[in-house]
Motif scaffolding. Structure first.
Motif, PDB file in Angstrom:
ATOM      1  N   SER A 375       0.826  -1.050  -0.009  1.00 11.10           N
ATOM      2  CA  SER A 375       0.037  -0.129   0.009  1.00 11.10           C
ATOM      3  C   SER A 375       0.803   1.301  -0.032  1.00 11.10           C
ATOM      4  O   SER A 375       0.680   2.155  -0.756  1.00 11.10           O
ATOM      5  CB  SER A 375      -0.891  -0.127   1.286  1.00 11.10           C
ATOM      6  OG  SER A 375      -1.806  -1.157   1.313  1.00 11.10           O
ATOM      7  N   VAL A 376       1.747   1.308   1.007  1.00 12.50           N
ATOM      8  CA  VAL A 376       2.841   2.476   0.780  1.00 12.50           C
ATOM      9  C   VAL A 376       3.349   2.908  -0.287  1.00 12.50           C
ATOM     10  O   VAL A 376       3.581   3.859  -0.960  1.00 12.50           O
ATOM     11  CB  VAL A 376       3.795   2.088   2.085  1.00 12.50           C
ATOM     12  CG1 VAL A 376       4.752   3.268   1.968  1.00 12.50           C
ATOM     13  CG2 VAL A 376       3.038   2.069   3.561  1.00 12.50           C
ATOM     14  N   TRP A 431      -0.494  12.180   4.594  1.00 13.82           N
ATOM     15  CA  TRP A 431      -0.229  10.866   4.211  1.00 13.82           C
ATOM     16  C   TRP A 431       1.389  10.542   4.709  1.00 13.82           C
ATOM     17  O   TRP A 431       1.308   9.399   4.958  1.00 13.82           O
ATOM     18  CB  TRP A 431      -0.442  10.538   2.567  1.00 13.82           C
ATOM     19  CG  TRP A 431       0.210   9.511   1.950  1.00 13.82           C
ATOM     20  CD1 TRP A 431       1.476   9.387   1.232  1.00 13.82           C
ATOM     21  CD2 TRP A 431      -0.125   8.104   2.079  1.00 13.82           C
ATOM     22  NE1 TRP A 431       1.655   8.309   0.948  1.00 13.82           N
ATOM     23  CE2 TRP A 431       0.646   6.988   1.404  1.00 13.82           C
ATOM     24  CE3 TRP A 431      -1.033   7.504   2.904  1.00 13.82           C
ATOM     25  CZ2 TRP A 431       0.492   5.816   1.369  1.00 13.82           C
ATOM     26  CZ3 TRP A 431      -1.357   6.097   2.766  1.00 13.82           C
ATOM     27  CH2 TRP A 431      -0.633   5.458   2.156  1.00 13.82           C
ATOM     28  N   PHE A 432       2.391  11.310   4.432  1.00 14.29           N
ATOM     29  CA  PHE A 432       3.650  11.129   4.686  1.00 14.29           C
ATOM     30  C   PHE A 432       3.888  10.841   6.357  1.00 14.29           C
ATOM     31  O   PHE A 432       4.561  10.267   6.830  1.00 14.29           O
ATOM     32  CB  PHE A 432       4.849  12.100   4.318  1.00 14.29           C
ATOM     33  CG  PHE A 432       5.095  12.064   2.960  1.00 14.29           C
ATOM     34  CD1 PHE A 432       5.603  10.880   2.495  1.00 14.29           C
ATOM     35  CD2 PHE A 432       4.552  13.091   2.063  1.00 14.29           C
ATOM     36  CE1 PHE A 432       6.127  10.852   1.138  1.00 14.29           C
ATOM     37  CE2 PHE A 432       4.798  12.781   0.628  1.00 14.29           C
ATOM     38  CZ  PHE A 432       5.455  11.810   0.269  1.00 14.29           C
ATOM     39  N   PHE A 433       2.905  11.451   6.995  1.00 13.15           N
ATOM     40  CA  PHE A 433       3.156  11.409   8.456  1.00 13.15           C
ATOM     41  C   PHE A 433       2.573  10.225   8.864  1.00 13.15           C
ATOM     42  O   PHE A 433       2.740   9.321   9.875  1.00 13.15           O
ATOM     43  CB  PHE A 433       2.023  12.697   9.156  1.00 13.15           C
ATOM     44  CG  PHE A 433       2.900  13.783   9.572  1.00 13.15           C
ATOM     45  CD1 PHE A 433       3.840  13.817  10.969  1.00 13.15           C
ATOM     46  CD2 PHE A 433       2.722  15.148   8.911  1.00 13.15           C
ATOM     47  CE1 PHE A 433       4.596  15.160  11.088  1.00 13.15           C
ATOM     48  CE2 PHE A 433       3.580  16.169   9.224  1.00 13.15           C
ATOM     49  CZ  PHE A 433       4.308  15.969  10.521  1.00 13.15           C
ATOM     50  N   LEU A 434       1.346   9.634   8.226  1.00 13.86           N
ATOM     51  CA  LEU A 434       0.852   8.536   8.260  1.00 13.86           C
ATOM     52  C   LEU A 434       1.953   7.221   8.106  1.00 13.86           C
ATOM     53  O   LEU A 434       1.967   6.166   8.977  1.00 13.86           O
ATOM     54  CB  LEU A 434      -0.363   8.082   7.529  1.00 13.86           C
ATOM     55  CG  LEU A 434      -1.027   6.857   7.627  1.00 13.86           C
ATOM     56  CD1 LEU A 434      -1.817   6.843   8.967  1.00 13.86           C
ATOM     57  CD2 LEU A 434      -2.267   6.807   6.657  1.00 13.86           C
ATOM     58  N   ALA A 449      -3.020  -2.278   8.446  1.00 14.68           N
ATOM     59  CA  ALA A 449      -2.812  -2.416   7.055  1.00 14.68           C
ATOM     60  C   ALA A 449      -4.030  -1.663   6.454  1.00 14.68           C
ATOM     61  O   ALA A 449      -3.718  -1.145   5.307  1.00 14.68           O
ATOM     62  CB  ALA A 449      -3.062  -3.942   6.814  1.00 14.68           C
ATOM     63  N   VAL A 450      -5.183  -1.793   6.770  1.00 12.96           N
ATOM     64  CA  VAL A 450      -6.355  -1.374   6.063  1.00 12.96           C
ATOM     65  C   VAL A 450      -6.457   0.368   6.307  1.00 12.96           C
ATOM     66  O   VAL A 450      -7.029   1.095   5.294  1.00 12.96           O
ATOM     67  CB  VAL A 450      -7.648  -1.767   6.223  1.00 12.96           C
ATOM     68  CG1 VAL A 450      -7.805  -3.373   5.851  1.00 12.96           C
ATOM     69  CG2 VAL A 450      -7.883  -1.948   8.076  1.00 12.96           C
ATOM     70  N   GLY A 455      -6.161   4.993   3.797  1.00 15.65           N
ATOM     71  CA  GLY A 455      -5.580   6.497   3.639  1.00 15.65           C
ATOM     72  C   GLY A 455      -4.986   6.896   2.355  1.00 15.65           C
ATOM     73  O   GLY A 455      -5.092   8.341   1.861  1.00 15.65           O
ATOM     74  N   GLY A 456      -4.368   5.935   1.732  1.00 13.84           N
ATOM     75  CA  GLY A 456      -3.724   6.343   0.308  1.00 13.84           C
ATOM     76  C   GLY A 456      -4.799   6.449  -0.597  1.00 13.84           C
ATOM     77  O   GLY A 456      -4.536   7.320  -1.534  1.00 13.84           O
TER      78      GLY A 456
END
Length: 574
Positions: A375-376, A431-434, A449-450, A455-456
């Motif tokens: 995902s990332v 998103w980068f903080f996540l 994971a979800v 979020g993405g």
């Protein structure tokens, strides 16, 4: 033996503020600042006509005089009520979408509570650890509920349709509410829960007809028998639910049948449309379902399939039996539709997301870590590509990216909008903080994971609905065409006959204030607006005004981004 073995640390609840924030970030982009596009302009047109019309328009849904009696009226009633209440404050388009927000909240909350009640049942609990430390039932239920809601938000099909004022969107949320009431009924059988089931069924009847609610109530009865609920009591309760649903449906059926608005029989047309949705399954419908379902149900489908496999050795599990039964029955119903709509698949998402939540705890840590990093990497790469295309369309570099970005919107001149870019930048930083939270903390919580995949996906949606919103409005809205037609109309014209489709008619009536003919006023019109295709073999095949009268063409045009549609405005001279 149960397939779940988890410590209490893996079931920490997602902070409520984070869940609410994700929900707002999910639903608001794509509603604010977006014109009615071709996909949902027709539905908005029905709502707008109701809000600005009389009782006949509420009983016989139409778009500025064009009868649209296929679906039920409930979704359009909700939008029209919101226009009446809030149109003066936020505009008619945004007011209609307030109902869309309420529908989205109803569906998501229903999925959350359904998974919560299923997750805290004894048969769903993880194995008790030898030295303790396993999660409490309520904590485990909340974790599964958070997971189900995140999977639901992460489904591509919901993302595409939840931002549109469509009846299928309301149908999907009502199915989610029905599932919640069905679980509560199995836990506590009684007339109250049966009546609330009837409320959901009645709403479904008024939304998209009687086929789906009949399928659901029959499936619930069979599931209750499989789960060993008393037959006579269950049958009487299902009867009470059906009576409640029928009483709700009569709110529209009786007045519309008695009044015959505009001399029409909207209930008869509605019944005929329902009957046309039922046929024998075919190979083509199966291929279409598989081809669309692969992306529409992602990522709920693979998790749900794994849940069925992981829990296969357990018997009479409510969290598997009930969702699986509804998925099977609704899939069969879709396959029996001779011409299924993509949006009709929304009703399968709630049971799939709920069942998928019970598959995630049974997966190995290595598989969950793989989902994390996949995902990332993939979503970060896609977000970077969106930013690159946005920069290219403004600067012209890289040249190939700029060419690809602008070729779909010929004639469009990109501009730098500070507010839209700021929103996109904040979302990207979030998103980068996540991702940093995932890398630095290495959390063991089940939903990690979800939350990354959802979020993405939300980030990508925000980027599209900010950086490319002007482009999409330019290519998908009929606002510019409507204003051109209005400018070409002679002064004093008060009636236009037309063959244009529902989305075009709604857009022209709203943006251009074009005075389309009523249901029975077509012969009195001196203007004629025709829609046809430019891709004709011979000019003689193009649509022409009726013979026997003199007509003068006043205007011809189309959307710059559409190479097929063509509109022509004629004036009758005699």
């Amino acid at each position: 033996m149960k397939p779940v073995r988890l410590p209490a640390a893996a079931t920490l609840a997602l902070p409520r503020w984070a869940l609410y924030a994700l929900g707002l970030l999910y639903i608001l982009p794509g509603l604010i600042g977006r014109d009615p596009w071709k996909d949902d302009a027709g539905s908005f047109g029905i709502m707008w006509t109701m809000a600005n019309g009389g009782l006949a328009d509420w009983l016989a849904p139409n778009i500025a005089g064009l009868p649209v009696a296929d679906e039920g009226p409930l979704a359009f009633w909700l939008g029209a009520i919101c226009i009446k209440l809030f149109g003066w404050l936020v505009g008619d388009v945004n007011a209609a979408r307030i109902s869309t927000i309420a529908i989205f909240i109803t569906g998501t909350v229903s999925v959350w509570y359904t998974a919560f009640h299923l997750g805290r049942r004894p048969e769903a609990q993880p194995l008790r650890l030898a030295f303790g430390g396993q999660p409490e039932p309520n904590d485990y239920g909340r974790t599964l509920a958070d997971t189900a809601a995140l999977i639901y938000l992460g489904c591509l099909g919901l993302l595409l349709f939840s931002h549109e004022t469509l009846a299928v969107t309301l149908q999907g949320s009502l199915v989610a509410y029905f599932l919640y009431r069905a679980v509560r009924y199995v836990e506590t059988p009684g007339i109250r829960n049966a009546t609330l089931i009837g409320l959901a069924l009645g709403g479904l009847v008024l939304t998209r007809g009687w086929l789906t609610p009949v399928t659901l109530v029959l499936t619930l009865f069979l599931s209750a028998r499989f789960l060993k609920l008393p037959r006579v009591r269950t049958l009487s309760h299902m009867g009470a639910a059906c009576i409640t649903a029928l009483a709700i449906a009569m709110i529209w059926v009786l007045p519309a049948t008695m009044a015959q608005p505009y001399g029409l029989n909207p209930v008869g047309s509605w019944f005929a449309w329902n009957a046309s949705q039922l046929g024998l399954p075919s190979w083509n419908s199966f291929k279409s379902f598989v081809r669309i379902g692969i992306w529409f149900f992602w990522p709920a489908l693979p998790f749900a399939g794994w849940a069925i496999y992981a829990w296969r050795r357990q018997n009479h599990l409510l969290h598997i039996v009930l969702p699986l039964s509804f998925v099977a029955a609704l899939t069969l119903l879709v396959l029996c539709d001779p011409a299924p709509e993509n949006g009709d698949l929304l009703k399968l998402l709630p049971p799939l997301a709920i069942m998928a939540a019970f598959g995630l705890p049974t997966m190995k840590r290595s598989a969950i870590n793989f989902i994390d990093w996949f995902s990332v990497m993939v979503l970060t790469m896609l977000a970077s590509i969106v930013w690159l295309f946005w920069a290219a369309k403004l600067t012209g570099w890289p040249a190939q990216f700029a060419k690809n970005a602008l070729k779909q919107v010929p004639g469009f001149k990109p501009e730098f909008d500070v507010l839209l870019v700021l929103v996109a930048a904040i979302a990207t930083i979030g998103w980068f903080f996540l991702v940093y939270w995932r890398v630095s903390r290495r959390p063991s919580v089940l939903w990690r994971a979800v939350v990354l995949s959802s979020g993405g996906l939300i980030l990508l949606w925000i980027l599209l609905m900010t950086l490319f919103l002007p482009d999409l409005n330019y290519s998908k809205s009929y606002a510019s065409v409507a204003k051109q037609i209005a400018a070409a109309m002679p002064e004093g014209s008060n009636c236009i006959d037309s063959n244009v489709g529902a989305p075009q008619r709604a857009s022209f009536a709203y943006f251009g204030k074009l005075p389309f003919a009523g249901v029975h006023d077509r012969e009195k019109c001196e203007l004629l607006l025709l829609q046809d295709s430019v891709k004709v073999k011979d000019d003689r095949e193009a649509l022409r005004p009726p013979k026997g009268r003199n007509w003068k063409m006043l205007w011809e045009g189309r959307r710059p981004s559409d190479r097929d549609e063509r509109f022509r405005l004629y004036q009758r001279l005699d």
